[in-house]
Design an enzyme around this catalytic site. Structure first.
Site, mmCIF file in Angstrom:
data_model
loop_
_atom_site.group_PDB
_atom_site.id
_atom_site.type_symbol
_atom_site.label_atom_id
_atom_site.label_comp_id
_atom_site.label_asym_id
_atom_site.label_seq_id
_atom_site.Cartn_x
_atom_site.Cartn_y
_atom_site.Cartn_z
ATOM 1 C CB CYS A 162 -0.954 0.006 1.193
ATOM 2 S SG CYS A 162 -1.951 -1.490 1.284
ATOM 3 C CG HIS A 298 -2.146 4.354 5.536
ATOM 4 N ND1 HIS A 298 -1.943 4.184 4.188
ATOM 5 C CD2 HIS A 298 -2.370 3.108 6.039
ATOM 6 C CE1 HIS A 298 -2.027 2.899 3.882
ATOM 7 N NE2 HIS A 298 -2.281 2.227 4.980
ATOM 8 C CD GLU A 309 -2.216 7.507 9.555
ATOM 9 O OE1 GLU A 309 -1.753 8.340 8.751
ATOM 10 O OE2 GLU A 309 -3.168 6.745 9.277
ATOM 11 C CE LYS A 330 -5.710 3.903 2.144
ATOM 12 N NZ LYS A 330 -4.727 4.942 2.506
ATOM 13 C CG HIS A 335 -6.727 0.524 1.173
ATOM 14 N ND1 HIS A 335 -5.718 0.926 0.325
ATOM 15 C CD2 HIS A 335 -6.100 0.109 2.312
ATOM 16 C CE1 HIS A 335 -4.554 0.755 0.912
ATOM 17 N NE2 HIS A 335 -4.756 0.265 2.121
ATOM 18 C CG PHE A 394 -0.392 -5.822 4.473
ATOM 19 C CD1 PHE A 394 -0.905 -5.005 5.451
ATOM 20 C CD2 PHE A 394 -1.175 -6.884 4.029
ATOM 21 C CE1 PHE A 394 -2.162 -5.222 5.993
ATOM 22 C CE2 PHE A 394 -2.434 -7.111 4.555
ATOM 23 C CZ PHE A 394 -2.934 -6.284 5.545
#
Length: 408
Positions: A162, A298, A309, A330, A335, A394
């Site tokens: 991502c 994010h 975060e 998002k 996503h 990830f």
């Protein structure tokens, strides 16, 4: 060497040109729609951030389309529009030295999981053709961009889940700053809305449990996860000398980039790793945390990511974190994996340029563990000189970009 942004292109669930994309963002317009038309009976979950009204035949011949997966089409269209936006009709010598660095998470997955191989689990032979490998390879997007625009500089594909798009932009920034290139088209692309990929994400337990248009609620106490999305964003980066020589318009300036690995877990984020990436980016930019006026998060709307975060932001910024508006793109797009970070950086660029922050939609209930200013529901005017865009993938792959307002 100073690095500036001279062109952008977007393919997204909320618009396939910059004006529509930006107007949709600041209006809080969600691009999350029902999947029924694509997969009527196969799935238990029915919403995603889908791209509509994209006239591919205006960009490619039928022969070219047969050779390109959906993710590659998105990338090439976004890149062509970015090149045109940057007044890219330049001499052949300029093209000869222009590079491409593009990110993706899973490349041509729709070629495997959609019509080309309709029943992969059966014992029956499935129809295939000679274009299968060229369609699925991750570097097809970067290669097609170079072929279509005749760009003969470096050509690199980034595959860091991502954070792929942000890492691609950051690497392009470093190449130009180091005087290894004068111009690079960079960004990210993804087309992951396929039956098996949707099911795979659902097995991980992080797709939203809500089957509604408002399913994605970043930082909200009642958040349950994200929905998948698709799209692409392309950005033309140039040295300031090159942009000046060719009399280019300038959207803004990239001044810092931080990239690292949590080295913690394949799927669970770590506060210390994210905080270090933010600090690396600020150090690279040569500015203190108090200079940041806006953070594009994010913000995936998963229970764990949003808390981690938030904690990472507070670790870097201390009490000043409560003075910084934070919004999550998002919430309107879903996503889009490797494309998300590039699409979000376009939003960040436009926020800085226009002194306007798009909202985090669907945010209604305060979570005590996520207690920053998330700009709920309504866009906010604010003078923005410096902003950061966070991207965490990830594998613990973190990428943070710092941009600065351009002033003539």
């Amino acid at each position: 060497m100073r690095v500036v942004i001279t062109g952008m292109g977007i393919v997204s669930p909320i618009g396939n040109d910059l004006e529509t994309y930006w107007n949709s963002l600041v209006s809080g317009c969600s691009g999350i729609t029902m999947l029924h038309d694509r997969y009527p009976d196969q799935l238990k979950y029915h919403f995603a951030g889908q791209v509509f009204d994209l006239n591919t035949e205006a960009f490619f011949s039928k022969k070219q389309l047969r050779r390109m997966d959906r993710f590659c089409q998105f990338a090439t269209i976004a890149a062509k529009n970015a090149w045109h936006d940057s007044t890219g009709d330049l001499n052949k010598n300029f093209q000869k030295n222009t590079g491409v660095i593009f990110g993706t998470g899973i490349g041509g997955i729709s070629t495997w999981d959609n019509p080309l191989i309709p029943d992969f689990d059966s014992n029956n032979d499935a129809p295939m053709n000679a274009f299968t490998i060229p369609r699925i390879m991750n570097n097809a997007a970067a290669a097609q961009i170079a072929i279509q625009l005749n760009l003969k500089g470096l050509n690199i594909t980034i595959n860091t889940a991502c954070s792929a798009g942000a890492n691609a932009i950051g690497m392009a920034f470093r190449e130009i700053r180091s005087k290894n290139a004068h111009c690079i088209i960079c960004g990210g692309t993804e087309a992951p809305i396929t039956p098996k990929i949707l099911k795979s994400w659902n097995i991980l337990g992080i797709l939203s449990k809500e089957n509604t248009k408002t399913a994605v609620k970043p930082f909200d106490k009642n958040r349950t996860g994200f929905v998948l999305a698709e799209g692409a964003a392309a950005i033309v980066l140039e040295s300031l000398d090159s942009a000046g020589l060719h009399n280019k318009k300038i959207y803004g300036e990239i001044i810092g980039f931080g990239s690292n690995c949590d080295a913690h877990h394949l799927t669970s984020p770590a506060k210390d790793g994210q905080a270090k990436a933010i600090q690396l980016a600020l150090n690279d930019a040569g500015i203190t945390p108090e200079k940041i006026d806006y953070i594009n998060a994010h913000g995936t709307a998963t229970r764990l990511n949003d808390r981690v975060e938030t904690d990472a932001i507070k670790k870097v910024f201390g009490n000043y974190a409560y003075n910084i508006p934070v919004s999550a793109t998002k919430s309107m797009l879903g996503h889009a994996m490797g494309a998300s970070s590039a699409m979000e950086f376009v939003a960040t660029i436009l926020s800085v340029k226009n002194d306007l922050i798009h909202p985090t939609v669907n945010y209604q209930t305060l979570d005590p563990e996520c207690d920053l200013d998330y700009v709920p529901e309504k866009a906010r005017a604010k003078t923005i000189t410096h902003a950061i865009s966070n991207s965490f993938g990830f594998g613990g792959s973190n990428a943070v970009l710092v941009m600065k307002k351009w002033k003539n």
